[in-house]
Motif scaffolding. Structure first.
Motif, PDB file in Angstrom:
ATOM      1  N   PHE A 162      30.455   8.599 -36.154  1.00 18.16           N
ATOM      2  CA  PHE A 162      29.570   8.167 -35.061  1.00 18.16           C
ATOM      3  C   PHE A 162      28.819   9.349 -34.453  1.00 18.16           C
ATOM      4  CE2 PHE A 162      32.813   4.750 -35.062  1.00 18.16           C
ATOM      5  CZ  PHE A 162      31.958   3.688 -35.294  1.00 18.16           C
ATOM      6  N   VAL A 204      25.858   9.304 -39.018  1.00 18.67           N
ATOM      7  CA  VAL A 204      24.974   8.145 -39.195  1.00 18.67           C
ATOM      8  C   VAL A 204      23.558   8.542 -39.646  1.00 18.67           C
ATOM      9  CG1 VAL A 204      23.939   6.144 -38.063  1.00 18.67           C
ATOM     10  CG2 VAL A 204      26.355   6.654 -37.706  1.00 18.67           C
ATOM     11  N   ILE A 263      32.520  -1.023 -32.564  1.00 18.21           N
ATOM     12  CA  ILE A 263      31.446  -0.963 -33.547  1.00 18.21           C
ATOM     13  C   ILE A 263      32.111  -0.761 -34.906  1.00 18.21           C
ATOM     14  CG2 ILE A 263      29.426   0.328 -34.343  1.00 18.21           C
ATOM     15  CD1 ILE A 263      28.929   1.027 -31.378  1.00 18.21           C
ATOM     16  N   ILE A 311      32.467   0.316 -38.618  1.00 16.18           N
ATOM     17  CA  ILE A 311      31.844   1.256 -39.547  1.00 16.18           C
ATOM     18  C   ILE A 311      31.372   0.503 -40.802  1.00 16.18           C
ATOM     19  CG2 ILE A 311      32.241   3.295 -41.003  1.00 16.18           C
ATOM     20  CD1 ILE A 311      34.171   4.309 -38.902  1.00 16.18           C
ATOM     21  N   LEU A 326      28.253  -1.479 -40.024  1.00 15.84           N
ATOM     22  CA  LEU A 326      27.122  -0.578 -39.835  1.00 15.84           C
ATOM     23  C   LEU A 326      26.593  -0.090 -41.188  1.00 15.84           C
ATOM     24  CD1 LEU A 326      25.503   0.838 -37.534  1.00 15.84           C
ATOM     25  CD2 LEU A 326      27.041   2.761 -37.780  1.00 15.84           C
ATOM     26  N   CYS A 327      27.525   0.323 -42.064  1.00 16.34           N
ATOM     27  CA  CYS A 327      27.111   0.809 -43.391  1.00 16.34           C
ATOM     28  C   CYS A 327      26.439  -0.312 -44.173  1.00 16.34           C
ATOM     29  CB  CYS A 327      28.309   1.325 -44.182  1.00 16.34           C
ATOM     30  SG  CYS A 327      29.041   2.792 -43.466  1.00 16.34           S
ATOM     31  N   SER A 377      24.894  -2.873 -43.031  1.00  8.91           N
ATOM     32  CA  SER A 377      23.589  -3.229 -42.462  1.00  8.91           C
ATOM     33  C   SER A 377      22.496  -2.284 -42.973  1.00  8.91           C
ATOM     34  CB  SER A 377      23.636  -3.203 -40.935  1.00  8.91           C
ATOM     35  OG  SER A 377      23.638  -1.862 -40.484  1.00  8.91           O
TER      36      SER A 377
END
Ligand code: SF4
Ligand code: SF4
Lengths: 624, 202
Positions: A450, A454, A500, A502, A505-506, A508
Motif C-alpha cells: 500500500f 501500487v 482494502i 490486495i 485491487l490487483c 481491478s
C-alpha cells in the motif's frame, strides 16, 4: 504515557512518549504518521488517547500522505504533527519543499527520527540536510525532557513564522528513558474558517518570503532556551554539541577532570544556526571539537561561520577525531575528548581482567518462531533450485529484509528503498525480450504494497512486465510493531474501517492473481515453479498472518518430536529441520542427539512438521 | 551515588519492560534515572540490552561506558558473558538465568554453544560475585515463564547497590498490572528477592 494534567509532576518517560506528551501540551488537533523505527510507537500512543483528548490521530498510507494531511489540518489553523523516520522524511521531499514555499497557518511540526548505526534501518541518513534544502527551521533535543518541551515550542514558532518546523531526534532519544517534569495541557483552540481569499499555495514568488521567515527564525534562535552554554566563560577550548552529544561530553569531561577548563555549547536550534551566539564563543576559542550524530553538519556550517568571520580557529570532529560513520556513544566521545585534550586513557576496565575466554556464538537476527516469512523463503529457494532456474529475486523493505541473511536462506539479490523491488524487477524483466535469460521475481509485504508498490504495479501492468510479483501478506506492519494499514480494517484510534483487498485491487488492474498458504509447503512450491515458467505479469499473494499476531488470537497447537522416529544426525537428514529450517522454537537436544521443540519459544504454527522428511514432528489440536 | 546496571537477554524476554518498571520505581523515589535500550528491529531473537543508570544528583546519558557496569543482570548465560566482557570490571556483580537460548548458528550446527560449566567459570573469574539462577524454571513453577523478567528484578533489588525494596517496586507494579497478573508479578518478584537475600544457590 500519562494524560493527566498535573504540571510539575515527574515521570520516567521514553523519548517516544515525550513526543506524545509534548504534542498534547502543544494543543495538537491532528497527528499522522507512517510507522518507522525508532519513532514507530509514537502514533500508536497518540491513537490510544486521541478520542479522550479530542483530537484526530491516523496512520497514513505513506509519509507523503501523512504530511499532506497535516497541511490540510493546518489550513484551518489546526495544530498538526507528522511523525516519520529518516527515510520517511526523504520520501516526502517534494511535499516538504512545496509546503515550505506555501507556508502554514496552524502550527505544523514534523518529527523525524534518525537511526545512527542503523539499529533498525538499512541506512543512517541524516535528516538535517532536509531543513537546509527546504529552508525550514530545525530543532534537536539533548534529553528526554527537552524532547517533551520542544514540541509546544515548535508549534509556537511554527505559527509565529507561518512555517513548518522540523524536530530531529535520534534512536537514543526515542528509545531512551529519562525523568520528565510535566507541563500543562491546554484547552483545544477552535479552528479558523477559511475565507474566500485565504491561500496556502506553494509558488515561486514566495521564495523571498521563505528566506525572510528563516531569518526571523534565526533571531528567535539567538535567544532560545534550547541552546546551553556550560563551563568556563571565554574558554579557549570549546566543544560544540548537538543532540545526544551533550551528555556524553559532560561525562567525558568529568572523567578526565576537565569540566572546569572547557566550554560546552550545546545547540538545540540547528537551522538556521544562531550565528551571533556561536560567534560569541567561537571568537574566544582557538580549538573547537564538534560532537554530533552522523554527518559533519554542524562542523561544516560552523567552519563556514568561522571562515566568514576570518577567525583563526581549529575545528575538529567527524573529519578526524570522531569516525565519519556510526553512532555517538561513550567510547567514541571519550576517545575524541581525550585526544582533543591530549590526556592519557585511564584503565577503563574493559576486558579487565585480561584473560582468555570461551568462544561465544554470535546471535544473529532471525524471523520469530512460527513466522510465515521463514516458510515463504524456504519455499522460494526450493522452487528456484528445483527447477534449475537461475531466478533473480528483487526484495523490498520490511521484516523480510532479513531474508537477505541466513534466516531467509539468503533469499534475495536486490534491495533498495520502499517500493523499489517491483519496479526494478519490471526494468530487469523487460530485458528478457532482448536476450536476458533469467526469470525475475519481486517481493513486497502487505504494508509496503500500500505504501508505494501500487504505482509500481500499475507501471508493471502498463508496460507488460515479465515478472512474478509475490506479496507476502502477513496482515501487519510487523517490523515496526503491528500498526494498522489499509488492508487490516483497523485505524489508529481503534475504529473499524473497510478493509482494502490486495487481491481485488490487483484484479481491478487486470492482473492475474493467485493466492496460496506458505505453511502448505509442497503445494505452494509447485505453484511457484509453475508461475515462474509462465510469461507475463503474475501476482502471487502468500497469505498467513504474522506469527506474533497469530499467537495472540489463535489457540496454540501442541507440537513435539517423536524421538522414536527422529534419529537426528544419524538418520540421513543430518538434522534437516535445525540446519535448514532454523526456527528458534525448533531446537536441538544435544544429549539425545535429535530434534526437540522448545515449548517456551514455539508458537505452535506446525510448519516444521511439513518439512521433516521422516514425519517425526507431530502436531495436535489448536485452530487451523 | 551512581549505580550502573546492564540488563540483557534476547528479544521477547521482556527485559525492556523490566528495566522500565525498575526505572519508574526509582524515579518515584526521587532518584535521577536514565535508561537506554538497544535492540534490533522489533522482537526477533537478537541480543537485547537495557542500561539503567541511577544517581541521586545528575541524569546521565543513556549509555553506560564500557567497563563501568556495577551489576549485570542477564536473562541468558551466553549473554551474561558477552556483556560482562565489555561492560564489566573486577567489581561487577552478576545475576544470570541459567537457561540457554541457542542462537541460529548453533541450531544450524555451524557454531558451538559453550558448556554451562565453562560459562560459569569465566563469569566467576570476571566478577566479584555471581548468582546463577534458574529464573525461567522458577517462573514456570510460579505460573508463567513470561514473568521471569520480574523475578530477575526481584533478584536485582536484593543487591546492596540498589536503593529500593519490594514495596517501592510494588507501587509501580500496581500502576501497571491488576488482579491475578499483579499477584503473580509480586509473587515472583519476592521469589527472586529472597533467593538472593538468602545467598543464592552457588
Ligand atoms: S511449530 Fe515448529 S516452526 Fe512453528 S513455531 Fe513451533 S517449532 Fe517453530
Ligand atoms: S525432526 Fe525430522 S528433520 Fe528434524 S532432525 Fe528429526 S528427522 Fe530430521
Amino acid at each position: 504515557m500519562t494524560t493527566k494534567n498535573e504540571p510539575g509532576k515527574t515521570y520516567l518517560m521514553q523519548g517516544n512518549e515525550a513526543i506524545v506528551r509534548g504534542a498534547l501540551e502543544g494543543g495538537v488537533h491532528f497527528a499522522s504518521s507512517y510507522p518507522g523505527s525508532p519513532s514507530s510507537q509514537v502514533l500508536g500512543m497518540l491513537g490510544h488517547i486521541a478520542e479522550d483528548q479530542g483530537f484526530r490521530a491516523e496512520w497514513s498510507t505513506n509519509e507523503t500522505t501523512a504530511l499532506q494531511s497535516c497541511m490540510g489540518a493546518s489550513f484551518a489553523n489546526g495544530r498538526a504533527i507528522c511523525i516519520v523516520k529518516q527515510n520517511g522524511l526523504l520520501f516526502h521531499g517534494d511535499t516538504i519543499h512545496c509546503g515550505a514555499l506555501g507556508g502554514v497557518k496552524g502550527g505544523l511540526v514534523i518529527v523525524s527520527s534518525d537511526d545512527p548505526d542503523s539499529h533498525s534501518s538499512t541506512n543512517e541518513f541524516d535528516s538535517r540536510h532536509m531543513a537546509v534544502s527546504a529552508n525550514i527551521p530545525m530543532l534537536e533535543p539533548a534529553s528526554v525532557q527537552e524532547t517533551k518541551d520542544m514540541i509546544p515550542y515548535a508549534f509556537e514558532l511554527s505559527e509565529e513564522l507561518e512555517q513548518m518546523v522540523l524536530v530531529r531526534v535520534t534512536t537514543r532519544i526515542c528509545h531512551g528513558r529519562g525523568s520528565v517534569t510535566l507541563g500543562e495541557i491546554p484547552e483545544k483552540r477552535p479552528f479558523t474558517p477559511i475565507g474566500l481569499w485565504d491561500r496556502m499555495v506553494g509558488i515561486n514568488w514566495l521564495h523571498g518570503f521563505l528566506l525572510e521567515k528563516l531569518e526571523r527564525a534565526r533571531e528567535a534562535f539567538e535567544v532560545s532556551p534550547f541552546n546551553h552554554y556550560t563551563g568556563k566563560e571565554d574558554a579557549d577550548k570549546l566543544i560544540i554539541t548537538g543532540g545526544t552529544g551533550m551528555k556524553y561530553v559532560q561525562e567525558a569531561l568529568e572523567e578526565y577532570g576537565a569540566d572546569g577548563e572547557v566550554g560546552v555549547l550545546s545547540l538545540g536550534c540547528l537551522w538556521p544556526l544562531p550565528e551571533k551566539l556561536i560567534l560569541k564563543h567561537l571568537s574566544k576559542a582557538s580549538k573547537v571539537l564538534v560532537v554530533e550524530e552522523v554527518d559533519p553538519f554542524l562542523e561544516e556550517h560552523i567552519s563556514a561561520i568561522a571562515g566568514k568571520a576570518r577567525l583563526n580557529v581549529e575545528i575538529q570532529g567527524r573529519a578526524d577525531l570522531i569516525p565519519p560513520i556510526g553512532e555517538l556513544n561513550p567510547e567514541v566521545v571519550f576517545k575524541a575528548v581525550r585526544e582533543y585534550l591530549g590526556v592519557e586513557p585511564k584503565c577503563c576496565g574493559e576486558g579487565c581482567p585480561a584473560m582468555e575466554g570461551v568462544n561465544i556464538p554470535a546471535r544473529e537476527l532471525t524471523f520469530c518462531a512460527g513466522c510465515p516469512h521463514r516458510a515463504s523463503f524456504f519455499i522460494l529457494k526450493q522452487a528456484l533450485r528445483q527447477e534449475g532456474h537461475k531466478g533473480v529475486v528483487m526484495g523490498d523493505i520490511g521484516c523480510y529484509t532479513m531474508a537477505g541473511q541466513r534466516a531467509g536462506q539468503y533469499g534475495y539479490h536486490f534491495m533498495s528503498c520502499m517500493g523499489s523491488g517491483i519496479s526494478a524487477a519490471e526494468g530487469l524483466g523487460q530485458l528478457t525480450n532482448y536476450g536476458f535469460d533469467q526469470p525475475v521475481v519481486s517481493l513486497c509485504g502487505d504494508s509496503t504494497f500500500f505504501h508505494s508498490v501500487v504505482p509500481g504495479l500499475i507501471n508493471a501492468k502498463m508496460n507488460e512486465a515479465n515478472i512474478l510479483h509475490i506479496v507476502l501478506d502477513n496482515s501487519a506492519t510487523a517490523m515496526t510493531g503491528f500498526q494498522p494499514h489499509p488492508g487490516t480494517g483497523q485505524t489508529a484510534m481503534g475504529f473499524d474501517t473497510e478493509k482494502i483487498s490486495i487481491t481485488a485491487l490487483c484484479e481491478s488492474l487486470g492482473c492475474r492473481v493467485w493466492r496460496a498458504d506458505p505453511f502448505d509447503v509442497e503445494n505452494t512450491k509447485n505453484l511457484i515453479c509453475e508461475l515462474i515458467g509462465m510469461k507475463g505479469l503474475k501476482v502471487l499473494i502468500l497469505e498467513q498472518p504474522c506469527a506474533t499476531l497469530a499467537a495472540k488470537t489463535r489457540e496454540k497447537k501442541k507440537v513435539w518430536v517423536d524421538t522414536d522416529i527422529c534419529r537426528g544426525s544419524n538418520c540421513g537428514c543430518d538434522g534437516y529441520c535445525s540446519r535448514v529450517w532454523g526456527c528458534p522454537g525448533n531446537i536441538w537436544d544435544f544429549e539425545k542427539n535429535c530434534a526437540a521443540i522448545d515449548e517456551v519459544v514455539c508458537v505452535g504454527c506446525g510448519a516444521c512438521a511439513s518439512i521433516c522428511p521422516s514425519g517425526a514432528i507431530k502436531v495436535e489440536g489448536g485452530d487451523a | 551515588m551512581m549505580t550502573n546496571v546492564v540488563i540483557c537477554g534476547i528479544g521477547g524476554q521482556g527485559n525492556i519492560l523490566a528495566s522500565g518498571l525498575m526505572g519508574s520505581a526509582l524515579v518515584e523515589m526521587g532518584y535521577k534515572v536514565a535508561v537506554g535500550e538497544t535492540y534490533g528491529a522489533s522482537q526477533r531473537g537478537g541480543s537485547v540490552m537495557s542500561h539503567l543508570r541511577v544517581s541521586d544528583d545528575v541524569e546521565r546519558g543513556v549509555l553506560i561506558p564500557h567497563g563501568k557496569a556495577d551489576v549485570v543482570v542477564a536473562f541468558e548465560p551466553v549473554e551474561a558473558l558477552r556483556i560482562l566482557r565489555v561492560y564489566g570490571n573486577p567489581e561487577t556483580k552478576v545475576i544470570y538465568d541459567t537457561r540457554p537460548a541457542y542462537p541460529l548458528g548453533v541450531l544450524i550446527g555451524e557454531d558451538e554453544y559453550p558448556s554451562l560449566e565453562d560459562i560459569d567459570a569465566e563469569i566467576k573469574a570476571r566478577s566479584s560475585i555471581s548468582y546463577p539462577l534458574p529464573a525461567t524454571e522458577m517462573a514456570v513453577e510460579a505460573g508463567n515463564a513470561k514473568v521471569a523478567n520480574i523475578l530477575m528484578m526481584g533478584a536485582l533489588a536484593a543487591l546492596d547497590e540498589m536503593p529500593l525494596g519490594p514495596d517501592d517496586f510494588f507501587k509501580v507494579l500496581e500502576q501497571n498490572f491488576h488482579g491475578k497478573a499483579l499477584e503473580l508479578n509480586k509473587d515472583v518478584f519476592m521469589v527472586g528477592y529472597r533467593h538472593i537475600k538468602e545467598g543464592g544457590v552457588k
